[in-house]
Design a protein around this motif. Structure first.
Motif, PDB file in Angstrom:
ATOM      1  N   ASP A 166      32.434  33.102  36.716  1.00  0.00           N
ATOM      2  CA  ASP A 166      32.244  33.450  38.129  1.00  0.00           C
ATOM      3  C   ASP A 166      33.366  34.308  38.706  1.00  0.00           C
ATOM      4  OD1 ASP A 166      29.906  31.924  38.106  1.00  0.00           O
ATOM      5  OD2 ASP A 166      30.998  30.082  38.609  1.00  0.00           O
ATOM      6  N   LEU A 167      34.251  34.798  37.873  1.00  0.00           N
ATOM      7  CA  LEU A 167      35.419  35.522  38.378  1.00  0.00           C
ATOM      8  C   LEU A 167      35.189  37.022  38.534  1.00  0.00           C
ATOM      9  CD1 LEU A 167      38.231  33.663  36.403  1.00  0.00           C
ATOM     10  CD2 LEU A 167      37.447  33.255  38.747  1.00  0.00           C
ATOM     11  N   GLY A 168      34.186  37.553  37.902  1.00  0.00           N
ATOM     12  CA  GLY A 168      33.893  38.982  38.036  1.00  0.00           C
ATOM     13  C   GLY A 168      35.039  39.872  37.566  1.00  0.00           C
ATOM     14  N   ILE A 169      35.667  39.501  36.471  1.00  0.00           N
ATOM     15  CA  ILE A 169      36.802  40.270  35.961  1.00  0.00           C
ATOM     16  C   ILE A 169      36.306  41.600  35.390  1.00  0.00           C
ATOM     17  CG2 ILE A 169      38.632  40.299  34.210  1.00  0.00           C
ATOM     18  CD1 ILE A 169      38.871  37.271  34.636  1.00  0.00           C
ATOM     19  N   THR A 170      37.001  42.656  35.781  1.00  0.00           N
ATOM     20  CA  THR A 170      36.625  44.004  35.327  1.00  0.00           C
ATOM     21  C   THR A 170      37.370  44.344  34.037  1.00  0.00           C
ATOM     22  OG1 THR A 170      38.407  45.116  36.525  1.00  0.00           O
ATOM     23  CG2 THR A 170      36.325  44.756  37.723  1.00  0.00           C
ATOM     24  N   GLY A 171      36.877  45.369  33.383  1.00  0.00           N
ATOM     25  CA  GLY A 171      37.556  45.862  32.189  1.00  0.00           C
ATOM     26  C   GLY A 171      38.976  46.311  32.494  1.00  0.00           C
ATOM     27  N   ALA A 172      39.169  46.951  33.641  1.00  0.00           N
ATOM     28  CA  ALA A 172      40.504  47.419  34.029  1.00  0.00           C
ATOM     29  C   ALA A 172      41.458  46.245  34.239  1.00  0.00           C
ATOM     30  CB  ALA A 172      40.420  48.261  35.294  1.00  0.00           C
ATOM     31  N   GLU A 173      40.965  45.167  34.834  1.00  0.00           N
ATOM     32  CA  GLU A 173      41.812  43.982  35.040  1.00  0.00           C
ATOM     33  C   GLU A 173      42.196  43.350  33.701  1.00  0.00           C
ATOM     34  OE1 GLU A 173      40.391  42.245  39.352  1.00  0.00           O
ATOM     35  OE2 GLU A 173      39.004  42.053  37.657  1.00  0.00           O
TER      36      GLU A 173
END
Length: 172
Positions: free
Chosen positions: A126-133
């Motif tokens: 549920d964190l919606g972590i992006t590739g950039a992060e």
């Protein structure tokens, strides 16, 4: 003229023609011996300059459990305060997260730690972590491994083992 020379082919002017291919092994032997000695010398010298493979478990190559804890703690401190990634850590009890991350990395590095946390997919769902992060965290981890003096081989092996978790963590 000896009977052996008489049997040898002659040129148009009657000179005896000697062909190396008539005795290839005997004629080539000095060159083969020299080339073999040269190759063995180069290999012996070259092998001495190659980096030796460390036979210790990866977690020991990384400095042991205490060093791994310091490295992961520093990484988590940086990533949780960086404006590009800190949103993910709002409301998170950092001491618990740090202990969990240290145990996970230790386990991945064949250490004596036990990881009792959720799967990477479930804990990041549920964190919606992006590739950039994710890439930024990897970069910070790499910086901390460098600062700790971890060898290139051990650092690359750890990052290679952690890389598959990207597909479970990155959701956007």
């Amino acid at each position: 003229m000896s009977p052996r020379l008489a049997m040898m082919p002659k040129s148009a002017k009657g000179h005896v023609m000697v062909f190396a291919h008539k005795r290839p092994l005997l004629d080539a032997f000095p060159r083969l011996a020299w080339a073999t000695c040269l190759a063995l010398s180069v290999m012996a010298g070259g092998c001495a300059s190659l980096p030796r493979m460390d036979s210790r478990p990866l977690y020991q190559q990384l400095g042991g459990t205490e060093a791994l804890t310091r490295i992961t703690d520093r990484t988590m401190d940086r990533v949780s305060t960086d404006p590009r990634t800190r949103r993910t850590f709002d409301g998170v009890k950092m001491s618990t997260l740090k202990a969990s991350v240290a145990s996970y990395v230790c386990k991945v590095a064949d250490g004596p730690c036990t990881y009792e946390g959720e799967t990477m997919a479930r804990s990041h769902a549920d964190l919606g972590i992006t590739g950039a992060e994710f890439d930024l965290m990897v970069s910070m981890l790499r910086d901390e491994l460098n600062a700790a003096g971890v060898s290139e081989g051990a650092k690359n092996e750890l990052l290679k083992r952690l890389a598959p978790s990207r597909r479970d963590i990155v959701k956007r």
